[in-house]
Design an enzyme around this catalytic site. Structure first.
Site, PDB file in Angstrom:
ATOM      1  N   SER A   1       7.855  53.740  11.916  1.00 14.96           N
ATOM      2  CA  SER A   1       8.372  52.564  12.602  1.00 14.96           C
ATOM      3  C   SER A   1       8.998  51.570  11.622  1.00 14.96           C
ATOM      4  CB  SER A   1       7.226  51.945  13.411  1.00 14.96           C
ATOM      5  OG  SER A   1       7.747  51.206  14.461  1.00 14.96           O
TER       6      SER A   1
ATOM      7  N   HIS B   1       5.640  56.576  20.745  1.00 14.02           N
ATOM      8  CA  HIS B   1       5.808  55.972  19.424  1.00 14.02           C
ATOM      9  C   HIS B   1       4.485  56.035  18.653  1.00 14.02           C
ATOM     10  CE1 HIS B   1       7.949  53.248  16.746  1.00 14.02           C
ATOM     11  NE2 HIS B   1       6.902  52.450  16.707  1.00 14.02           N
TER      12      HIS B   1
ATOM     13  N   TRP C   1      12.979  53.169  22.888  1.00 10.76           N
ATOM     14  CA  TRP C   1      13.298  51.922  22.178  1.00 10.76           C
ATOM     15  C   TRP C   1      13.900  52.224  20.799  1.00 10.76           C
ATOM     16  CZ3 TRP C   1      14.214  47.125  23.127  1.00 10.76           C
ATOM     17  CH2 TRP C   1      13.927  46.101  22.217  1.00 10.76           C
TER      18      TRP C   1
ATOM     19  N   LYS D   1      11.583  52.472   8.479  1.00  9.37           N
ATOM     20  CA  LYS D   1      12.803  51.813   7.981  1.00  9.37           C
ATOM     21  C   LYS D   1      12.609  51.584   6.471  1.00  9.37           C
ATOM     22  CE  LYS D   1      12.510  48.833  12.158  1.00  9.37           C
ATOM     23  NZ  LYS D   1      12.862  49.636  13.273  1.00  9.37           N
TER      24      LYS D   1
HETATM   25  C1  GTR Z   1       8.796  47.039  17.263  1.00  8.21           C
HETATM   26  C2  GTR Z   1      10.176  46.918  16.691  1.00  8.21           C
HETATM   27  C3  GTR Z   1      10.612  48.233  16.154  1.00  8.21           C
HETATM   28  C4  GTR Z   1       9.550  48.910  15.330  1.00  8.21           C
HETATM   29  C5  GTR Z   1       8.137  48.630  15.780  1.00  8.21           C
HETATM   30  C6  GTR Z   1       7.022  48.865  14.763  1.00  8.21           C
HETATM   31  O1  GTR Z   1       8.360  45.916  17.894  1.00  8.21           O
HETATM   32  O2  GTR Z   1      11.036  46.463  17.704  1.00  8.21           O
HETATM   33  O3  GTR Z   1      11.822  48.076  15.437  1.00  8.21           O
HETATM   34  O4  GTR Z   1       9.674  48.612  14.001  1.00  8.21           O
HETATM   35  O5  GTR Z   1       7.954  47.328  16.194  1.00  8.21           O
HETATM   36  O6  GTR Z   1       7.204  48.732  13.569  1.00  8.21           O
HETATM   37  O7  GTR Z   1       5.923  49.112  15.205  1.00  8.21           O
END
Ligand code: GTR
Length: 424
Positions: free
Chosen positions: A263, A404, A354, A267
């Site tokens: 997540s 996720h 997402w 990145k």
């Molecule tokens: C979310 C965000 C994502 C992702 C995620 C995470 O809220 O919108 O870009 O990075 O968090 O890191 O869990």
């Protein structure tokens, strides 16, 4: 129909309408977009060889990502020291050696420390390959092992397990263990190294007063310049500082350190892999917008949305593109290409819309021409079926069923991919 019912229907439809305005999940509504040219230099000449790529285009693209997306690390010397806080042989019932190393950065009379937790398979004879990644909630959350120090850094409050006053406690020990299948990793012959990302920079917008940023301020400076590092760049920098230590460690093979992240930390692993070529392989797990997903698709989370929700993640200049993504001089396929010729694995999850699974796949697809400069057999491949990993090339990909998360299925693919690509 009563007046109350009418009002209710209006309210519900307005909410649905507002939500759908927030994020596009309709493939047919993805805007027509043109990706910036990967293999054309800024002066218009074509990149034909790996030499052209390495000497001209790669540095150009790295500079464009620094300038416009993640932010460059400010110049300036700092000193770095390491202290072994603990070493336990026969941890995990004899399966591993566990170490905790305090890495301290000293600059401008300010000091920042973060703890690197390392497990290495017991009794290994040859230098080991190691996965290294940041964790979300403290080193003590990755395994119930009672020997792991509990972080003293700021942690996010939560209900279950209860975390109050931004202070970690015993309650959270092992709470993220499902994301770090340590035994499985060790039994495959790999070590695992991790750092709590909040040790490097706590993940909330405080105008960069805490974490590593203030160490690098010049006289009178109060926040990073517009092209200087946001939190993702700072977290990636922390991974490189840990790498400085790992490469000096005899038990570890410096040519087989793999950077991994999920997540926002996916990145981060991508940016760490792009900016520090000592990482031999890079894994992006569900990294989404600002990670593996193409920004121009504007599917799920968008540049505007991410910069609004998390104003501290990227550099200030990135915010200028909130309303004009098509003018970004880069897109995320170029970030993937910066790993070449090193193996890179991109993982998506079917329900994680997402993060735009198709956009994540496409960035790997469009990065392939750079890999082809090194090895013409790295062909673009079709997006595979759900749960059907592609792991036999230098660019790996899967889309897993489910949401996720990081699962054992994901780890199995990363281990297989590492075996395929980094075998001695
Ligand atoms: C979310 C965000 C994502 C992702 C995620 C995470 O809220 O919108 O870009 O990075 O968090 O890191 O869990």
């Amino acid at each position: 129909m009563t007046r109350r019912m009418l009002i209710l229907i209006c309210l519900v439809s307005t909410t649905i309408c507002l939500q759908s305005q927030e994020a596009n999940y309709d493939e047919s509504a993805v805007p027509d977009y043109v990706l910036p040219e990967l293999l054309v230099n800024e002066d218009g000449s074509k990149v034909k060889t790996k030499d052209d790529w390495e000497k001209i285009r790669r540095p150009e693209l790295l500079g464009l990502f620094q300038q416009n997306v993640y932010g460059r690390v400010p110049d300036g010397d700092f000193s770095q020291s390491h202290e072994v806080l603990s070493h336990e042989q026969n941890a995990l019932g004899g399966l591993a050696d566990r170490y905790e190393i305090k890495i301290t950065i000293d600059k401008n009379d300010r000091v920042l420390s973060f703890n690197l937790l390392v497990y290495l398979p017991a009794d290994a004879k040859d230098p080991l390959p190691v996965f290294m990644g940041l964790n979300f909630n403290g080193n003590h959350t990755i395994h119930p092992d009672p020997g792991i120090l509990i972080t003293e850094s700021w942690v996010r409050n939560r209900e279950i397990p209860p975390i109050r006053n931004n202070q970690a406690t015993e309650y959270a020990r092992g709470m993220a263990a499902s994301r770090w299948p340590l035994k499985f990793i060790l039994e495959r012959g790999y070590g695992l190294a991790t750092i709590y990302y909040g040790d490097i920079d706590p993940d909330y917008d405080d105008s960069f007063q805490n974490g590593v940023h203030p160490l690098f301020y010049g006289p009178g400076q109060e926040r990073p310049e517009d092209d200087e590092w946001g939190s993702i760049s700072a977290w990636a920098w922390g991974l490189s500082r840990a790498m400085d230590y790992l490469v000096t460690w005899e038990a570890i093979d410096p040519g087989r350190v793999i950077v991994i992240g999920h997540s926002r930390l996916g990145k981060t692993s991508l940016w760490a892999g792009a900016s520090d070529e000592r990482f031999a392989m890079v894994v992006s797990n569900n990294s989404g917008c600002g990670g593996a997903a193409l920004s121009r698709r504007e599917f799920g989370e968008t540049v505007k949305r991410i910069n609004t929700s998390f104003p501290h993640w990227f550099c200030r200049n990135f915010h200028d593109y909130n309303m004009r993504v098509s003018e970004l001089p880069v897109d995320q396929h170029m970030l993937i290409a910066l790993m070449a010729p090193r193996p890179v694995y991109i993982a998506s999850a079917e329900e994680d819309r997402w993060a735009d699974p198709r956009g994540e796949y496409l960035s790997g697809y469009y990065a392939a021409p750079v890999y082809n400069l090194y090895d013409p057999t790295v062909l673009e491949f079709e997006s595979p079926d759900i749960d059907s990993p592609v792991n036999d090339m230098r660019i790996g990909y899967h889309i897993r069923s489910g949401g996720h998360n990081v699962t054992k299925f994901d780890w199995k693919q990363y281990l297989d991919f590492a075996d395929n690509n980094l075998a001695e």
